[in-house]
Motif scaffolding. Sequence first.
Motif: not given
Length: 159
Positions: A42-50, A94-95, A133-141
């Motif tokens: 049930g973990n759900t996160i939303e990352l924003t990157v500036q 990330v890797q 979080t790391w898995h989510t960051l990858k496509p964001a970047l």
Amino acid sequence: MALDNLRTLYQQVILEHYNKSRHLGMTDLVHRHQRGHHPSCGNTIELTVQLEALEERIADVQLEGEGCAIAMVSTDFMADAIPGKTIPEALQIVQAFQNMMKGEGDFPREHRQLNVMQGVTQLPVRIKCATLTWHTLKPALEHQSVESADEFVSNEEDD
């Protein structure tokens, strides 16, 4: 150090970061955005990157969402580690984190605080919590548009 002492230290660091996260909210400017979900727990996160002015380096990462202590602390560590890095440098981190969680190494001196998360490898069912979080960051970047972030990514299928 005895195994019980290491386990106690690991738990203390996790709880300290969970109770005092510095990266909750959204970045002032949103250059990259991605949602992540781990359906099993049930973990759900939303990352924003500036990004910095020339979009060559990461200025800030923030998180909104709900998750277990391990998922939230992993995000806190990640958000501490990548500001100031270029996108390729951040993707290498990330890797390296994902490799560490598979038992394939640890971090160099400048990122040794991330090694604390190695304790999660002793709890295999929690590894996906730590890597979300790391898995989510990858496509964001990797994607240069915030519009592609409307869908959730999941690490459910990761090995």
